[in-house]
Design an enzyme around this catalytic site. Sequence first.
Site, PDB file in Angstrom:
ATOM      1  CE  LYS A 295      -5.844  -3.116  -6.857  1.00  0.00           C
ATOM      2  NZ  LYS A 295      -4.885  -1.967  -7.063  1.00  0.00           N
TER       3      LYS A 295
ATOM      4  N   GLY B 237      -1.046  -8.323  -6.971  1.00  0.00           N
ATOM      5  CA  GLY B 237       0.269  -8.184  -6.339  1.00  0.00           C
ATOM      6  C   GLY B 237       1.302  -7.510  -7.234  1.00  0.00           C
ATOM      7  CB  THR B 238       0.864  -5.355 -10.242  1.00  0.00           C
ATOM      8  OG1 THR B 238      -0.307  -6.095 -10.528  1.00  0.00           O
ATOM      9  CG2 THR B 238       1.631  -5.050 -11.485  1.00  0.00           C
TER      10      THR B 238
ATOM     11  CG  HIS C 219      -2.700  -4.898 -15.812  1.00  0.00           C
ATOM     12  ND1 HIS C 219      -2.108  -5.622 -14.814  1.00  0.00           N
ATOM     13  CD2 HIS C 219      -3.036  -3.699 -15.253  1.00  0.00           C
ATOM     14  CE1 HIS C 219      -2.060  -4.886 -13.709  1.00  0.00           C
ATOM     15  NE2 HIS C 219      -2.616  -3.722 -13.947  1.00  0.00           N
TER      16      HIS C 219
ATOM     17  CB  SER D   8      -7.975  -6.755  -4.184  1.00  0.00           C
ATOM     18  OG  SER D   8      -7.042  -5.721  -4.267  1.00  0.00           O
TER      19      SER D   8
HETATM   20  P1  A3P Z   1      -5.742  -5.782  -1.092  1.00  0.00           P
HETATM   21  O1  A3P Z   1      -6.697  -4.875  -1.787  1.00  0.00           O
HETATM   22  O2  A3P Z   1      -6.290  -7.154  -0.886  1.00  0.00           O
HETATM   23  O3  A3P Z   1      -5.186  -5.223   0.153  1.00  0.00           O
HETATM   24  P2  A3P Z   1      -1.890  -4.669  -7.448  1.00  0.00           P
HETATM   25  O4  A3P Z   1      -0.578  -4.220  -6.960  1.00  0.00           O
HETATM   26  O5  A3P Z   1      -1.805  -5.747  -8.476  1.00  0.00           O
HETATM   27  O6  A3P Z   1      -2.742  -3.528  -7.836  1.00  0.00           O
HETATM   28  O7  A3P Z   1      -2.584  -5.387  -6.203  1.00  0.00           O
HETATM   29  C1  A3P Z   1      -2.996  -4.646  -5.095  1.00  0.00           C
HETATM   30  C2  A3P Z   1      -3.121  -5.575  -3.926  1.00  0.00           C
HETATM   31  O8  A3P Z   1      -1.800  -5.896  -3.443  1.00  0.00           O
HETATM   32  C3  A3P Z   1      -3.850  -4.921  -2.789  1.00  0.00           C
HETATM   33  O9  A3P Z   1      -4.475  -5.992  -2.081  1.00  0.00           O
HETATM   34  C4  A3P Z   1      -2.698  -4.306  -2.001  1.00  0.00           C
HETATM   35  O10 A3P Z   1      -2.999  -3.991  -0.663  1.00  0.00           O
HETATM   36  C5  A3P Z   1      -1.664  -5.418  -2.099  1.00  0.00           C
HETATM   37  N1  A3P Z   1      -0.295  -4.950  -1.899  1.00  0.00           N
HETATM   38  C6  A3P Z   1       0.259  -3.781  -2.308  1.00  0.00           C
HETATM   39  N2  A3P Z   1       1.533  -3.719  -1.905  1.00  0.00           N
HETATM   40  C7  A3P Z   1       1.797  -4.858  -1.245  1.00  0.00           C
HETATM   41  C8  A3P Z   1       2.963  -5.357  -0.569  1.00  0.00           C
HETATM   42  N3  A3P Z   1       4.086  -4.678  -0.503  1.00  0.00           N
HETATM   43  N4  A3P Z   1       2.864  -6.582   0.021  1.00  0.00           N
HETATM   44  C9  A3P Z   1       1.726  -7.289  -0.039  1.00  0.00           C
HETATM   45  N5  A3P Z   1       0.596  -6.865  -0.647  1.00  0.00           N
HETATM   46  C10 A3P Z   1       0.632  -5.659  -1.241  1.00  0.00           C
END
Ligand code: A3P
Length: 334
Positions: A67, A69-70, A137, A168
Amino acid sequence: MLAHEEKQVEELIHQLPKSGILGSQYRSIIQYQNFWFPGYLLIENILKCQKHFKAKDNDLIIASHPKTGTTWLNTLLFAIVNRANGNHPMSESPILSQHPHHLVNRLEDVNFGGGFYNQLSSSQLDDIPSPRILGTHFPYVLLPESIKTSNYCRILYICRNPFDTLVSQWHFYNKVLIDLDGEQTLKPYTFEQFFEDWFEGRILFGPFFEHVTDYWVQSLANPKKVLFLKYEDLKENPTVHLKRMADFVGMPFSIEEESRGVIREIIEMCSINNMKELDVNKNGLNYYGVEKKAYFRKGEVGGWINYFTPPMIERMNKLMQQKLQGTGLTFKLV
Ligand code: A3P
């Protein structure tokens, strides 16, 4: 895997500390080398992956704590690499038709002989065109040796401030773990409960600060091998960080590409607003059985302020200070 290896793995796992999450022993987490992992099968696969995964010199590994920004980084890097290879025009990019977690396979989900989610067999990994983009991860300490020792294989690590990461994760785990709970025994985590578990590091792939600082230290020691990215920086100035990424992987944007607006096009295509609206991300389940849309929520910096109480803020600030002291690592919180 040979029978005696299987037995060794089984014995090792049997001895590891275990705990429950979501207030339930049903979904147990297991501690290995000071990090917590979701259950027996994943540990088994991590051990197998460590032993059997062979990095190629031009592999690109996206590493992250969950969570942070992966999903976003998967698409940005995929777009950078594939535009440089001239594989397809942007309007036909696979990013528009495949979920980001299908574009980039996670090492721990590959079947290394026993398999966790069996999405892909380890021999199929060899068929991915070079440079392969793979995700994980894994904490740094558990990365397969061939990734760490290859001079050319590159790691891009993304992190995010702990406050927004925690919020998140709380949303995601409540949704996902409960959806996946076939036996319907799990109760939703309250934010307070999750905060306490998080604080003690008892979260999937936790503790957070150790995960982040281990990669941070590696990026300082070997900046050609590990690129350290922050979610907040990418939000604030995506152009600068896209260029950093492209330079890092040896596929810099040309002046001609810049003037054609290629960087802007990538940023727009991979923006959360665009990704959310794509059919492939709106509908259906991924290979875990998780709704694809669960990976796109708000995508903002600073939303944590609506969740943390003043005592939680104080405790988190203290923990952050203690864990980051002397590292030079800082986070933007708003
Ligand atoms: P939030 O829950 O704060 O909205 P991961 O990809 O590591 O699982 O992280 C998920 C987080 O990245 C979530 O944050 C999600 O909404 C956000 N996210 C997913 N795609 C994104 C994008 N293209 N740009 C910015 N944030 C993004």
